[in-house]
Design an enzyme around this catalytic site. Sequence first.
Site, mmCIF file in Angstrom:
data_model
loop_
_atom_site.group_PDB
_atom_site.id
_atom_site.type_symbol
_atom_site.label_atom_id
_atom_site.label_comp_id
_atom_site.label_asym_id
_atom_site.label_seq_id
_atom_site.Cartn_x
_atom_site.Cartn_y
_atom_site.Cartn_z
ATOM 1 C CD GLU A 44 82.527 -5.150 46.420
ATOM 2 O OE1 GLU A 44 83.217 -4.535 45.600
ATOM 3 O OE2 GLU A 44 81.595 -5.903 46.098
ATOM 4 C CB CYS A 255 79.548 -7.343 42.528
ATOM 5 S SG CYS A 255 79.694 -6.715 40.859
ATOM 6 C CG ASN A 385 77.357 -2.320 42.320
ATOM 7 O OD1 ASN A 385 78.077 -1.328 42.428
ATOM 8 N ND2 ASN A 385 77.810 -3.469 41.841
ATOM 9 C CD GLU A 386 79.827 -2.833 38.342
ATOM 10 O OE1 GLU A 386 80.187 -3.945 37.948
ATOM 11 O OE2 GLU A 386 80.615 -1.883 38.461
#
Length: 656
Positions: A44, A255, A385-386
């Site tokens: 990331e 994120c 994503n989450e």
Amino acid sequence: MKLKLSIILLFFVTISLVLPLKNSAQVAKGGKKISSDLLGLFFEDINYAADGGLYAELVQNRSFEYNLEEKRDWNPFSYWEFVQPGHSIGHLSVETKLPIHPNNPHYIVVDAEFIGNYPQFKGEAGVGLKNSGFDGMVVREGEKYNFSMFAQQITDVPMDFLISLQTPKGEILAQTKLKTSDKTWKKYAGTLTATASSDSASLVVLAKTSGQFAIDMVSLFPEKTFKNRPNGLRADLAQKLADMQPRFIRFPGGCLVHGNGLGNMYRWKNTIGPNEERKGQRNIWGYHQTAGLGYFEYFQFCEDIGAKPLPVLPAAVSCQNSGGTHVIGGAGQKALGIDDMDEYIQEVLDLVEWANGPVTSTWGAKRAAAGHPAPFNLEFVGIGNEDKMTPEYEKRFRMIVKAVKEKHPEITIIGNSGPFHSGADFDKGWQISNEMQVPIVDEHYYVQPEWFLANQHRYDKYDRKKGKVYLGEYASWGNKLKNAIAEAAYITGMERNGDVVHMASYAPMLAKKGFTQWTTDMIFFDNVNICLTPNYHVQKMFMTNQGDYYFDKVITKDESNNLLAASCVQDSKTGDVIVKLVNVGNDAKIMKVDLSRFKNMLSNAEIIQLSGSADAENTFDNLQKVTPIKSAFKAKSKFDYEAPAMSLTVIRIKTK
Ligand code: AHR
């Protein structure tokens, strides 16, 4: 003639019988088939992982797109200096009227009015720009650096430029000359060869003749990037990742995938093609992301190191913490309008075509134009994503999954289950994915090392009839040896459950010293040094010693002591038997190893061990404090092994 033919036939039959034996060795009886993709990497762009990090570009703010919405004190000229050495005179302005490309609107216009000519001035006179990169550029004697810039000559006559690398005192380390030739945007390039080294060099672009010019996309790359790829990766950092032999790499986060509000979602199409056409943006971690390390560079890197790509795309909703932080919360999740979903779904489908489609397809042609006509063999696509499991999310997730399944049944979809190891989002995420028969579900958790020790049997209980697990982000809070060894104990549990845990990746992966937004990371670095954490070593010890068959009842230990963990796998390609012994306690402990089921073991084995005091960690002042040690080991079919306090031991035994 007939005899000749039958000899040839016999030869090919023999070869085809022998070859498979060479590719897969004998696996002992009683092994459980486990995932051969178990351990990989999570990438990331957090902590300056890409720009200023893994991406080898040395110029900071090369496209003059930094702005105050990214950071309060930033503007298009941030990290640049206007220079007029030798009493030269000039002016500069930031313009947007005629950019190279709409995705890259700002550029600089320089009016070099007067080039100084005082005989007593010994340096190079001129008017131009200076950039010191990300806290100074690292230049090494004898190495070559590839410079490029887009320029537009505004004056009628061609202009001369001196491009140089300089020390903070202005000593020239390397230089080259360029001459403009065009009144439209044109790319100019040259090579600089360093005659001395510096860790704090600057790039200076100096007009040597008076006149006006526009300039943009000023770039400098070391020629030696990883595998010498153009627009490539910092070789030393990339090598540390390659050394781990990861089975896959997740990209672009985190994120960062779903972004800080809808306009900030990571859209893969903005990150391919020529750099000047890519769309940089403020990333969710609060700094500028050029997208120079975009989808193409990511797929290329995966291929270069033999890892499978695992791209994660937004589920058409933004991060629930948008507008705020993980700590204070935010404005909440935003969802793309249902009317926009067809277009968005097409974007997801286009990624598969871009990665795998023939060169005759629209998106396959773009991959080929970038220099990769062969398909990238994409197998996995993560959706979301989450995310917070709202009705808006659910609707969009289902729409995307349905479309991908219909158009690309060959792709394995990975769903998600929110940001924690349990709770309402976790349950709902799994429920939705199971209802949609999504084959793999992404779990995330950052917890204390004690949690990992207490939950080593989490996956023993997972329903084998439902989706498999991708533990896409996990870490214990800390980079001390005790954190890494607790993670090691947990990974043995994942190997034991490798029939249901399909993949796992520690997160985050990279962090630049002084620029971190997340404190527990796998690799810390500055412009010169790389600090590998004990967590890195544990990951590498497991990754380079993966197997695809798991064997129980090989290691006998005190089962009531959750500070002890162990696993035994065999790699069907090599036949190697691999034993991992973990002791998270403060005293050495004996474990009994019985390898009698494995036939044809060679006695000359290798042992690799990581051990030390619980609070030991690596720092930039002591990079090697916690480091694995390799030694020879005489393997027997049965032996007792004393696992030192706070240790991970990997024993690898070859078979004939
Ligand atoms: O890994 C850092 C962050 O942790 C990721 O961006 C996010 O997915 C998680 O909350």
